[in-house]
Scaffold this active site. Structure first.
Site, mmCIF file in Angstrom:
data_model
loop_
_atom_site.group_PDB
_atom_site.id
_atom_site.type_symbol
_atom_site.label_atom_id
_atom_site.label_comp_id
_atom_site.label_asym_id
_atom_site.label_seq_id
_atom_site.Cartn_x
_atom_site.Cartn_y
_atom_site.Cartn_z
ATOM 1 N N ASN A 185 0.870 -1.169 0.000
ATOM 2 C CA ASN A 185 0.000 0.000 0.000
ATOM 3 C C ASN A 185 0.913 1.227 0.000
ATOM 4 O O ASN A 185 1.484 1.569 1.034
ATOM 5 C CB ASN A 185 -0.890 -0.028 1.257
ATOM 6 C CG ASN A 185 -1.722 1.229 1.395
ATOM 7 O OD1 ASN A 185 -1.807 2.041 0.474
ATOM 8 N ND2 ASN A 185 -2.346 1.393 2.555
ATOM 9 N N TRP A 186 1.040 1.841 -1.153
ATOM 10 C CA TRP A 186 1.980 2.967 -1.276
ATOM 11 C C TRP A 186 1.411 4.276 -0.725
ATOM 12 O O TRP A 186 2.113 5.284 -0.670
ATOM 13 C CB TRP A 186 2.396 3.154 -2.746
ATOM 14 C CG TRP A 186 3.466 2.200 -3.176
ATOM 15 C CD1 TRP A 186 4.122 1.289 -2.397
ATOM 16 C CD2 TRP A 186 4.023 2.078 -4.497
ATOM 17 N NE1 TRP A 186 5.050 0.608 -3.153
ATOM 18 C CE2 TRP A 186 5.010 1.071 -4.440
ATOM 19 C CE3 TRP A 186 3.785 2.719 -5.718
ATOM 20 C CZ2 TRP A 186 5.751 0.692 -5.561
ATOM 21 C CZ3 TRP A 186 4.517 2.345 -6.828
ATOM 22 C CH2 TRP A 186 5.503 1.340 -6.742
ATOM 23 N N LYS A 187 0.138 4.280 -0.394
ATOM 24 C CA LYS A 187 -0.514 5.495 0.127
ATOM 25 C C LYS A 187 -0.229 6.679 -0.817
ATOM 26 O O LYS A 187 -0.120 6.473 -2.022
ATOM 27 C CB LYS A 187 -0.064 5.748 1.569
ATOM 28 C CG LYS A 187 -0.180 4.473 2.418
ATOM 29 C CD LYS A 187 -0.012 4.671 3.883
ATOM 30 C CE LYS A 187 -0.124 3.317 4.581
ATOM 31 N NZ LYS A 187 -0.100 3.416 6.029
ATOM 32 N N HIS A 207 -9.477 0.989 4.549
ATOM 33 C CA HIS A 207 -8.211 1.164 5.282
ATOM 34 C C HIS A 207 -8.443 2.116 6.457
ATOM 35 O O HIS A 207 -9.248 3.043 6.369
ATOM 36 C CB HIS A 207 -7.142 1.735 4.340
ATOM 37 C CG HIS A 207 -5.790 1.759 4.973
ATOM 38 N ND1 HIS A 207 -5.389 2.771 5.811
ATOM 39 C CD2 HIS A 207 -4.766 0.877 4.924
ATOM 40 C CE1 HIS A 207 -4.168 2.507 6.242
ATOM 41 N NE2 HIS A 207 -3.760 1.364 5.717
ATOM 42 N N GLU A 244 -6.844 4.538 7.591
ATOM 43 C CA GLU A 244 -6.673 5.976 7.302
ATOM 44 C C GLU A 244 -7.917 6.541 6.604
ATOM 45 O O GLU A 244 -8.297 7.688 6.832
ATOM 46 C CB GLU A 244 -5.410 6.185 6.443
ATOM 47 C CG GLU A 244 -4.157 6.065 7.295
ATOM 48 C CD GLU A 244 -2.928 5.551 6.562
ATOM 49 O OE1 GLU A 244 -2.909 5.593 5.323
ATOM 50 O OE2 GLU A 244 -1.991 5.103 7.240
ATOM 51 N N GLU A 270 -5.603 -5.231 10.383
ATOM 52 C CA GLU A 270 -4.603 -4.202 10.668
ATOM 53 C C GLU A 270 -4.989 -3.457 11.946
ATOM 54 O O GLU A 270 -5.810 -2.519 11.903
ATOM 55 C CB GLU A 270 -4.538 -3.196 9.514
ATOM 56 C CG GLU A 270 -4.127 -3.799 8.191
ATOM 57 C CD GLU A 270 -3.538 -2.738 7.265
ATOM 58 O OE1 GLU A 270 -2.383 -2.891 6.886
ATOM 59 O OE2 GLU A 270 -4.230 -1.764 6.944
ATOM 60 N N GLY A 314 1.985 2.088 10.848
ATOM 61 C CA GLY A 314 2.910 3.201 10.708
ATOM 62 C C GLY A 314 3.628 3.591 11.987
ATOM 63 O O GLY A 314 4.255 4.644 12.044
ATOM 64 N N SER A 316 3.156 -2.268 10.489
ATOM 65 C CA SER A 316 4.594 -2.292 10.806
ATOM 66 C C SER A 316 5.272 -3.626 10.489
ATOM 67 O O SER A 316 6.169 -4.061 11.207
ATOM 68 C CB SER A 316 4.825 -1.885 12.270
ATOM 69 O OG SER A 316 4.361 -0.560 12.466
ATOM 70 N N GLY A 336 2.787 -1.064 4.353
ATOM 71 C CA GLY A 336 2.904 0.341 3.989
ATOM 72 C C GLY A 336 4.362 0.737 3.853
ATOM 73 O O GLY A 336 4.994 0.550 2.811
ATOM 74 N N GLY A 337 4.939 1.264 4.935
ATOM 75 C CA GLY A 337 6.291 1.824 4.918
ATOM 76 C C GLY A 337 7.336 0.925 4.273
ATOM 77 O O GLY A 337 8.110 1.369 3.414
HETATM 78 P P1 PGA Z 1 2.691 0.137 7.738
HETATM 79 O O1 PGA Z 1 1.287 0.403 7.035
HETATM 80 O O2 PGA Z 1 3.237 -1.146 7.165
HETATM 81 O O3 PGA Z 1 3.526 1.326 7.378
HETATM 82 O O4 PGA Z 1 2.428 0.022 9.192
HETATM 83 C C1 PGA Z 1 0.388 -0.653 6.814
HETATM 84 C C2 PGA Z 1 -0.852 -0.140 6.151
HETATM 85 O O5 PGA Z 1 -1.195 1.042 6.346
HETATM 86 O O6 PGA Z 1 -1.546 -0.878 5.429
#
Ligand code: PGA
Length: 247
Positions: free
Chosen positions: A9-11, A94, A96, A165, A171, A209, A230-231
């Site tokens: 997930n590149w956001k 998600h 966010e 999640e 994050g 994470s 994500g990250g």
């Molecule tokens: P993260 O993000 O790996 O940076 O914790 C995961 C996500 O938002 O799907």
């Protein structure tokens, strides 16, 4: 048959050029190992990413989808539009989107319906806040999120992926501990048949994470069928390392 997934997930990250650099690396080093790799860039990079990855066994997905079918919804992207450019996956719900954009369960339900109707596999994100975990509400929260999201799309069968999640692990650099992941995935697996048909084929991913150091221990847990990352998915080498540790 239940599949394993490694989903990025590149956001709201990466330029056109960054996408090209990332895929050049994948084109040189990616070897399919039986787990499915899916990358979810921003909307404007979907088409280009489809083109760039056309010779490797990688899929491209969107990060959300409109809850409406079509019409006067300025700025929105519909499921039909995504199908038009052959997109097969979409992250939906998600945390966010839920927390920063106030996306409600009902909107998520409409998105799931639109995705599934258009042969797009939803990656439904569920997760509890720290407050909910501390007050022992985790199971109820997760159940409700799945129930509401899937109740109108009773034709889904197994055409959905669940991504657990925990909000507090996204994050933060601190993943949930192995015991928490294992127990929560076991619970999700146990209640899934109440809400979804053919649930034994539905993959349950962990997100929050995930990194190069913790991924092997997490993937070895029962009922963990892959990752939503994500990250650590922003760096091609790191993402590949995680993918390679999945077989
Ligand atoms: P993260 O993000 O790996 O940076 O914790 C995961 C996500 O938002 O799907």
């Amino acid at each position: 048959m239940k599949k394993q997934y490694c989903i990025a997930n590149w956001k709201m990250n990466k330029s056109f050029h960054d996408c090209e650099e990332f895929v050049t690396k994948l084109n040189n080093e990616f070897i399919y190992n039986g787990s499915e790799m899916v990358i979810c860039p921003s909307f404007i990079h979907l088409n280009r990413m489809k083109f760039l990855t056309k010779n490797i066994k990688i899929d491209i997905g969107s990060q959300t989808i409109s809850e409406n079918k079509n019409g006067a919804y300025t700025g929105e992207i519909s499921a039909e539009m995504l199908t038009d450019i052959n997109i097969k996956y979409s992250i939906i719900g998600h945390s966010e989107r839920r927390h920063l954009f106030n996306e409600k369960d009902i909107a998520i339900r409409n998105k799931i319906f639109n995705a599934a109707r258009n042969q797009i596999k939803p990656i439904l994100c569920i997760g509890e806040t720290l407050k909910e975990r501390k007050s022992n509400q985790t199971n109820e929260v997760l159940k409700m999120q799945i129930k509401i999201a899937c109740e109108t799309a009773n034709f889904i069968d197994d055409n959905i992926i669940i991504a657990y999640e925990p909000v507090w692990a996204i994050g933060t650099g601190v993943a949930a501990d192995l015991d928490t992941i294992s127990k929560t995935h076991e619970q999700i697996r146990a209640f899934l048949p109440t809400f979804l048909k053919k649930s034994e084929n539905i993959s349950i991913l962990y997100g929050g994470s995930v990194n190069n150091d913790n991924c092997r221990d997490i993937i070895n847990l029962n009922d963990v069928d892959g990752f939503l990352i994500g990250g650590a998915a922003l760096d091609a080498q790191m993402f590949l390392n995680i993918y390679n540790k999945m077989n």
